[in-house]
Write a protein that holds these residues in place. Structure first.
Motif, PDB file in Angstrom:
ATOM      1  N   SER A  24      -3.827   1.962   6.766  1.00  0.00           N
ATOM      2  CA  SER A  24      -2.637   1.519   7.502  1.00  0.00           C
ATOM      3  C   SER A  24      -1.400   2.074   6.803  1.00  0.00           C
ATOM      4  CB  SER A  24      -2.575  -0.010   7.527  1.00  0.00           C
ATOM      5  OG  SER A  24      -2.312  -0.497   6.221  1.00  0.00           O
ATOM      6  N   ASN A  25      -0.302   2.142   7.531  1.00  0.00           N
ATOM      7  CA  ASN A  25       0.934   2.669   6.936  1.00  0.00           C
ATOM      8  C   ASN A  25       1.333   1.885   5.692  1.00  0.00           C
ATOM      9  OD1 ASN A  25       1.236   4.756   8.656  1.00  0.00           O
ATOM     10  ND2 ASN A  25       2.648   3.688  10.050  1.00  0.00           N
ATOM     11  N   ALA A  28      -0.963   2.791   2.840  1.00  0.00           N
ATOM     12  CA  ALA A  28      -0.701   4.169   2.415  1.00  0.00           C
ATOM     13  C   ALA A  28       0.584   4.241   1.594  1.00  0.00           C
ATOM     14  CB  ALA A  28      -0.605   5.088   3.634  1.00  0.00           C
ATOM     15  N   MET A  29       1.617   3.550   2.049  1.00  0.00           N
ATOM     16  CA  MET A  29       2.898   3.573   1.323  1.00  0.00           C
ATOM     17  C   MET A  29       2.737   3.008  -0.087  1.00  0.00           C
ATOM     18  SD  MET A  29       5.234   4.915   3.259  1.00  0.00           S
ATOM     19  CE  MET A  29       6.832   4.313   2.790  1.00  0.00           C
TER      20      MET A  29
ATOM     21  N   GLU B 130      -2.294  10.740   2.123  1.00  0.00           N
ATOM     22  CA  GLU B 130      -1.158  11.344   2.828  1.00  0.00           C
ATOM     23  C   GLU B 130      -1.588  12.359   3.881  1.00  0.00           C
ATOM     24  OE1 GLU B 130       3.264  12.180   1.408  1.00  0.00           O
ATOM     25  OE2 GLU B 130       1.816  13.451   0.407  1.00  0.00           O
TER      26      GLU B 130
END
Lengths: 168, 171
Positions: A24-25, A28-29, B130
């Motif tokens: 998920s974003n 990942a962040m 990424e």
């Protein structure tokens, strides 16, 4: 071969990220922030540093085992133990030892694939060099790296000879 | 994976050498991953994978009885696999080309050569997070796209629908 001018029959299906589950974003962040954080790097580097001495002792144990395999003429066993040494020695600060073990693995692997017996002298040179290098106080800066370089040239030469006999 | 929150992120380290396994585990914990599972062989790892659904797998290549290549193939292709898309980072001391190619063809996502460094490990994790790669399914292969670059020198074989589509874009 040029690219096809009309669609090929569908032989390969490509599945883009998102069509399959990805991080998920938010996750990942957080992960990206962590891998780029100097403090995390410093913490990880300390962990690596703290493990060096322990790994050095482990490598020395594998040197006993590789010698035992050599005494019984067990080339598969020599490869297995040398492989463990090359995998650990670099993280034990024994870079020359890792290089020499890697050369021995390359040699034994190539001979095995060519279904040929290794030369005992080549194996013995590597085993002696591994043992000497791993026990030296500053193995990379003394003779270790120079010996590793010479043995790598020897292995390259032996592998070239194998390739030559296989292609002629 | 992974609508889960970061705090629920789960990694699996598969390595028969307990010292290397412990080191890798510690490095993942340093990254903030709270739950790091461990296995000493491919078989054990697959059982854990089925039971605990890790979001990231680090595996050695040489293990017995099931090595890292067979484990990867099982994760990618087995009907029992709970997540054939899970990222697999192979951590290996093997430098022999045929072994690396065999691992790539089994479907590993990234390689990390031993000796491991913090920099290289974190770069591989960054790459996985990424820049997730498309997966490819074709006769004889399922796994991350093995064509890492758009190589102008590539001369085929052209097996994909988008090979044709890219050609149209070029024109």
């Amino acid at each position: 071969m040029s690219r096809p001018s009309k669609p090929p029959p569908a032989q390969a299906e490509s599945i883009p990220p998102g069509a399959y589950p990805v991080f998920s974003n938010a996750v990942a962040m957080r992960l990206l922030k962590a891998v780029r954080d100097p403090e995390v790097h410093a913490r990880a580097a300390r962990i690596m540093g703290d493990s060096t001495e322990e790994l050095r002792g482990v490598v020395l144990g594998y040197i006993d085992r590789v010698e035992a395999a050599a005494q019984s003429g067990n080339f598969a066993g020599i490869y297995d133990q040398a492989h463990e040494i090359r995998g650990l020695a670099g993280n034990a600060g024994l870079t020359a030892t890792a290089r020499i073990a890697n050369g021995l693995c390359r040699y034994l692997d190539a001979l095995g694939r060519a279904k040929r017996d290794p030369e005992h002298s080549v194996v013995r040179l590597h085993l002696d060099a591994i043992a000497r290098a791993a026990h030296a106080e500053d193995e990379a800066t003394r003779l270790g790296d120079a010996v590793a370089g010479e043995l790598e040239q020897l292995v390259d030469k032996k592998l070239a000879e194998i390739n030559e006999t296989q292609t002629t | 994976m992974s609508g889960a929150a970061f705090e629920q992120l789960r990694a699996l380290v598969v390595e028969d050498n307990v010292h290397m396994r412990t080191l890798l585990r510690s490095l993942l914990v340093a990254l903030g991953i709270r739950e790091v599972l461990e296995a000493g062989s491919g078989e054990e790892a697959f059982a854990i994978l089925r039971a605990r659904l890790p979001d990231l797998v680090l595996t050695d290549l040489s293990m017995k009885p099931m090595d890292g290549i067979e484990f990867t193939r099982t994760v990618r292709l087995s009907d029992d696999s709970p997540n054939p898309y899970v990222p697999i980072l192979m951590v290996t001391g093997h430098t022999e080309r045929h072994r690396v190619e065999a691992a790539r063809d089994a479907g590993v996502t990234e390689f990390l050569a031993k000796p491991i460094t913090v920099q290289n490990l974190f770069l591989r994790v960054e790459e996985i997070v990424e820049r997730p790669r498309p997966y490819v399914r074709c006769s004889g292969y399922f796994g991350p796209d093995r064509r890492r670059r758009d190589d102008e020198a590539y001369r085929g074989p052209w097996r994909r629908q988008d090979d044709f589509e890219k050609r149209l874009e070029i024109r």
